[in-house]
Design a protein around this motif. Sequence first.
Motif, PDB file in Angstrom:
ATOM      1  N   ALA A  15     -33.707  -5.634 -37.040  1.00 27.18           N
ATOM      2  CA  ALA A  15     -35.121  -5.475 -36.699  1.00 27.18           C
ATOM      3  C   ALA A  15     -35.968  -6.594 -37.306  1.00 27.18           C
ATOM      4  N   TRP A  16     -35.693  -6.952 -38.556  1.00 25.26           N
ATOM      5  CA  TRP A  16     -36.438  -8.043 -39.180  1.00 25.26           C
ATOM      6  C   TRP A  16     -36.180  -9.369 -38.453  1.00 25.26           C
ATOM      7  N   PHE A  17     -34.945  -9.573 -38.038  1.00 21.07           N
ATOM      8  CA  PHE A  17     -34.624 -10.800 -37.304  1.00 21.07           C
ATOM      9  C   PHE A  17     -35.440 -10.895 -36.017  1.00 21.07           C
ATOM     10  N   TRP A  18     -35.440  -9.826 -35.220  1.00 16.62           N
ATOM     11  CA  TRP A  18     -36.152  -9.873 -33.948  1.00 16.62           C
ATOM     12  C   TRP A  18     -37.662  -9.864 -34.132  1.00 16.62           C
ATOM     13  N   SER A  19     -38.123  -9.279 -35.226  1.00 12.23           N
ATOM     14  CA  SER A  19     -39.550  -9.350 -35.521  1.00 12.23           C
ATOM     15  C   SER A  19     -39.955 -10.790 -35.827  1.00 12.23           C
ATOM     16  N   THR A  20     -39.103 -11.493 -36.583  1.00 14.50           N
ATOM     17  CA  THR A  20     -39.373 -12.899 -36.895  1.00 14.50           C
ATOM     18  C   THR A  20     -39.348 -13.746 -35.627  1.00 14.50           C
ATOM     19  N   VAL A  21     -38.362 -13.512 -34.788  1.00 18.21           N
ATOM     20  CA  VAL A  21     -38.273 -14.264 -33.529  1.00 18.21           C
ATOM     21  C   VAL A  21     -39.498 -13.994 -32.665  1.00 18.21           C
ATOM     22  N   HIS A  23     -42.508 -13.074 -33.593  1.00 22.29           N
ATOM     23  CA  HIS A  23     -43.733 -13.650 -34.137  1.00 22.29           C
ATOM     24  C   HIS A  23     -43.737 -15.176 -34.129  1.00 22.29           C
ATOM     25  N   THR A  24     -42.585 -15.786 -33.875  1.00 25.74           N
ATOM     26  CA  THR A  24     -42.558 -17.239 -33.715  1.00 25.74           C
ATOM     27  C   THR A  24     -42.523 -17.646 -32.248  1.00 25.74           C
ATOM     28  N   ARG A  25     -41.928 -16.803 -31.405  1.00 25.64           N
ATOM     29  CA  ARG A  25     -41.846 -17.063 -29.969  1.00 25.64           C
ATOM     30  C   ARG A  25     -42.253 -15.800 -29.218  1.00 25.64           C
ATOM     31  N   ASP A  26     -43.518 -15.699 -28.920  1.00 27.49           N
ATOM     32  CA  ASP A  26     -44.061 -14.506 -28.268  1.00 27.49           C
ATOM     33  C   ASP A  26     -43.776 -14.563 -26.768  1.00 27.49           C
ATOM     34  N   THR A  27     -42.679 -13.895 -26.361  1.00 29.52           N
ATOM     35  CA  THR A  27     -42.354 -13.774 -24.942  1.00 29.52           C
ATOM     36  C   THR A  27     -42.155 -12.289 -24.636  1.00 29.52           C
ATOM     37  N   ALA A  28     -42.052 -11.975 -23.381  1.00 21.83           N
ATOM     38  CA  ALA A  28     -41.857 -10.575 -22.994  1.00 21.83           C
ATOM     39  C   ALA A  28     -40.534 -10.032 -23.536  1.00 21.83           C
ATOM     40  N   VAL A  29     -39.502 -10.843 -23.520  1.00 19.39           N
ATOM     41  CA  VAL A  29     -38.183 -10.412 -24.004  1.00 19.39           C
ATOM     42  C   VAL A  29     -38.194 -10.196 -25.516  1.00 19.39           C
ATOM     43  N   THR A  30     -38.760 -11.162 -26.259  1.00 18.44           N
ATOM     44  CA  THR A  30     -38.764 -11.008 -27.724  1.00 18.44           C
ATOM     45  C   THR A  30     -39.667  -9.856 -28.167  1.00 18.44           C
ATOM     46  N   GLU A  31     -40.732  -9.608 -27.416  1.00 18.77           N
ATOM     47  CA  GLU A  31     -41.597  -8.469 -27.732  1.00 18.77           C
ATOM     48  C   GLU A  31     -40.838  -7.158 -27.561  1.00 18.77           C
ATOM     49  N   LYS A  32     -40.103  -7.034 -26.470  1.00 20.26           N
ATOM     50  CA  LYS A  32     -39.318  -5.813 -26.234  1.00 20.26           C
ATOM     51  C   LYS A  32     -38.227  -5.642 -27.294  1.00 20.26           C
ATOM     52  N   ASP A  34     -38.294  -6.761 -30.320  1.00 22.50           N
ATOM     53  CA  ASP A  34     -38.968  -6.395 -31.568  1.00 22.50           C
ATOM     54  C   ASP A  34     -39.280  -4.899 -31.595  1.00 22.50           C
ATOM     55  N   TYR A  35     -39.871  -4.392 -30.537  1.00 22.30           N
ATOM     56  CA  TYR A  35     -40.242  -2.971 -30.498  1.00 22.30           C
ATOM     57  C   TYR A  35     -39.025  -2.054 -30.442  1.00 22.30           C
ATOM     58  N   ALA A  40     -35.446   1.583 -33.453  1.00 21.46           N
ATOM     59  CA  ALA A  40     -34.122   1.938 -33.960  1.00 21.46           C
ATOM     60  C   ALA A  40     -34.155   2.163 -35.466  1.00 21.46           C
ATOM     61  N   VAL A  41     -34.937   1.350 -36.182  1.00 21.59           N
ATOM     62  CA  VAL A  41     -35.077   1.534 -37.633  1.00 21.59           C
ATOM     63  C   VAL A  41     -35.733   2.872 -37.932  1.00 21.59           C
TER      64      VAL A  41
END
Length: 113
Positions: A15-21, A23-32, A34-35, A40-41
């Motif tokens: 979760a931390w990895f995808w949150s970092t991704v 917040h550095t690359r805001d795309t529809a895929v990375t947002e999903k 992240d959430y 899951a956490v």
Amino acid sequence: MSPTCVAFAWVSLNAWFWSTVFHTRDTAVTEKLDYFCASAVVLHSVYLCCVRWLRWCLRNRPRLPHVWKCAAVVLLLQALALLELLDFPPLFWVLDAHALWHIGTIPLNVLFY
């Protein structure tokens, strides 16, 4: 409990990895991602908390008469976590789900203490 805690650590790291991704690359895929990973956490922490604290409560109930308070706090905290998952527009333009979650945790400290 060790495998469950290790699994929780991996879920949290993911979760931390995808949150970092996100917040550095805001795309529809990375947002999903992240959430979904954050959800899951939350779900895994609900499982871990219920298994760890409720199992302890059941084991210690015969010799500790006040253990029901611990079980009540665990269950009520998990119920309050639904406010984090089921977000809604603010009531009276002030109280949103997150604010109600914070307010709801106040009396639980007294019960747990």
